[in-house]
Design an enzyme around this catalytic site. Structure first.
Site, PDB file in Angstrom:
ATOM      1  N   ARG A  92       1.061  -1.301   0.298  1.00  0.00           N
ATOM      2  CA  ARG A  92      -0.039  -0.034  -0.304  1.00  0.00           C
ATOM      3  C   ARG A  92       0.610   1.550   0.181  1.00  0.00           C
ATOM      4  NH1 ARG A  92      -4.212   1.772   3.567  1.00  0.00           N
ATOM      5  NH2 ARG A  92      -5.326   3.468   3.018  1.00  0.00           N
ATOM      6  N   ARG A 242      -9.098  15.039  12.413  1.00  0.00           N
ATOM      7  CA  ARG A 242      -9.163  16.126  11.453  1.00  0.00           C
ATOM      8  C   ARG A 242     -10.198  16.649  11.221  1.00  0.00           C
ATOM      9  NH1 ARG A 242      -7.242  11.698   7.392  1.00  0.00           N
ATOM     10  NH2 ARG A 242      -6.694  10.133   8.852  1.00  0.00           N
ATOM     11  N   GLU A 385      -9.626  -3.240   1.863  1.00  0.00           N
ATOM     12  CA  GLU A 385      -8.514  -2.642   1.054  1.00  0.00           C
ATOM     13  C   GLU A 385      -7.399  -3.839   0.574  1.00  0.00           C
ATOM     14  OE1 GLU A 385      -7.327   1.656   2.436  1.00  0.00           O
ATOM     15  OE2 GLU A 385      -8.492   0.412   3.772  1.00  0.00           O
TER      16      GLU A 385
END
Ligand code: AMP
Length: 401
Positions: A92, A242, A385
């Protein structure tokens, strides 16, 4: 054919070994606290169910990858007779910039480009590149493939990726919107299309990857045409810590009024904002939802802002695509939180979106949660993923199956 998938972060290496014949996971684990006191490896062999934790000094990634190779060949916990049984390694990689619109086999040139892109992803690409380099040294004959978080969004048109800033910023420094979580958005959209019995090429889908990091993507006939994360993964939705979209004028305001430098402001926007900053209690949506239910005002405000922003993005992406056929929720919050799914879609009946509150109670499994009369299908699709990385690696090493 056995494939190792590696996700090398600054202080951790996550790994999974896949048997590609049936895409099953043979083993998975993580090396944590690399370069820090108290490092260890946690490993699980899936078929035998055997688990172990190895506490050992891991001063750098080189040692971390060696530890992974050792445990994979261990007589008790291993899943390989020899490390040579690995036919490929997929990595990744956070940032592929404009250089990598798709996954790629990694040779010397590609590795240099990945390192060069560290200027855009200084917290991720250097470690991703270090992982590739270590594997090259330890297994020089095994092909390696890089799968990028940004590639899927390279199909965005200019109007979606250029910032309204002096154009030279883009030309000279690559300041533009890139988007992230690409493998996840692509994967869950493909599964939703399959569930609908239709080709992705005929559908307009909005995918909401809501985890500790969160992003939402408009996928028009299989192409990402817009996504909420931008130059960095800080833009867009409210996240665990965030801030997502804010008025950029807040940055110089903080500089002037607090005397903070760039590093301090970056830290606050990335690590002290979002659900944590609003609620003041946690970045974990489970804690926030619990607190909100028991009457904690700021926790309720955090949930409300999170969902309100998801809803606004859905509205704007419906406009960008001229309609929606399906909405997909994925990742930790998207797969688990019925409250977030329900509240984010509340009031969108005018777009043909209606969920069935009973069906919406499901967690962490593939499910359609729209009501029978809903024109837009709504799905929960667990993301994977690592599987996408394994598939891309397999395909690039063997050719399409
Ligand atoms: P991820 O980054 O995809 O691992 O997702 C992490 C986020 O998923 C955290 O905010 C968790 O609180 C959230 N999450 C995991 N399980 C649940 C749950 N059962 N209900 C609500 N949120 C959850």
């Amino acid at each position: 054919m056995k494939i190792l998938v590696l996700n090398c972060g600054s202080s951790s290496i996550k790994y999974q070994v896949f048997a590609m014949e049936d895409e099953s996971v043979l083993a998975k684990g993580v090396v944590e606290r690399i370069g820090i006191d108290g490092s260890f490896l946690e490993h699980k062999a899936i078929i035998s169910g055997k688990e172990t934790k190895v506490e050992q000094d891991v001063p750098h990634h080189n040692k971390g990858v060696s530890l992974v190779f050792d445990i994979l060949q261990d007589p008790e916990f291993g899943v390989l007779e020899s490390i040579e049984d690995l036919k490929a390694v997929g990595h990744r990689v956070a940032h592929g910039g404009e250089a990598f619109p798709r996954s790629t086999p990694v040779g010397e040139q590609e590795l240099e480009k990945i390192k060069d892109l560290s200027r855009l992803a200084p917290l991720h690409n250097p470690h991703n590149a270090a992982g590739i380099q270590v594997v090259r040294e330890l297994l020089p004959r095994v092909p390696q493939v890089a799968v990028f978080d940004t590639s899927f969004h390279q199909s965005m048109p200019e109007k979606a990726y250029i910032y309204p800033l002096p154009y030279e910023f883009y030309e000279e420094m690559g300041v533009r919107r890139y988007g992230f979580h690409g493998t996840s958005h692509k994967y869950v959209a493909q599964l939703a299309a399959r569930e609908m019995g239709q080709s992705l090429d005929d559908l307009k889908i909005i995918t909401a990857h809501l985890g500790n990091g969160a992003s939402i993507t408009a996928i028009d006939r299989g192409q990402s045409i817009d996504t909420s994360m931008g130059f960095t993964p800080l833009e867009g939705l409210v996240m665990g810590t965030r801030c997502g979209d804010i008025d950029p004028a807040i940055v110089p305001f903080l500089q002037k009024n607090k005397g903070w430098d760039a590093e301090k402001i970056e830290n606050v926007l990335n690590k002290e904002s979002g659900l944590l900053g609003i609620s003041g209690i946690s970045n974990d949506s489970r804690d926030i939802e619990e607190a909100a239910e028991s009457g904690h005002d700021r926790a309720q405000v955090a949930v409300d802002i999170f969902c309100y922003r998801v809803k606004k993005y859905i509205g704007s992406y419906a406009a960008a695509m001229g309609g929606i056929d399906a909405i997909v929720f994925t990742a930790g919050i998207g797969e688990n939180s019925d409250i977030v799914r329900s509240q984010s879609l509340q009031g969108l009946e005018f777009l043909g979106i209606e969920i069935d509150q009973e069906k919406n109670k499901v967690r962490r499994k593939m499910a359609e949660i729209s009501s029978a009369g809903s024109r837009v299908k709504v799905f929960i699709v667990p993301t994977n993923e690592e599987l996408v990385i394994a598939r891309d690696t397999h395909e690039l090493v063997n050719g399409p199956s």
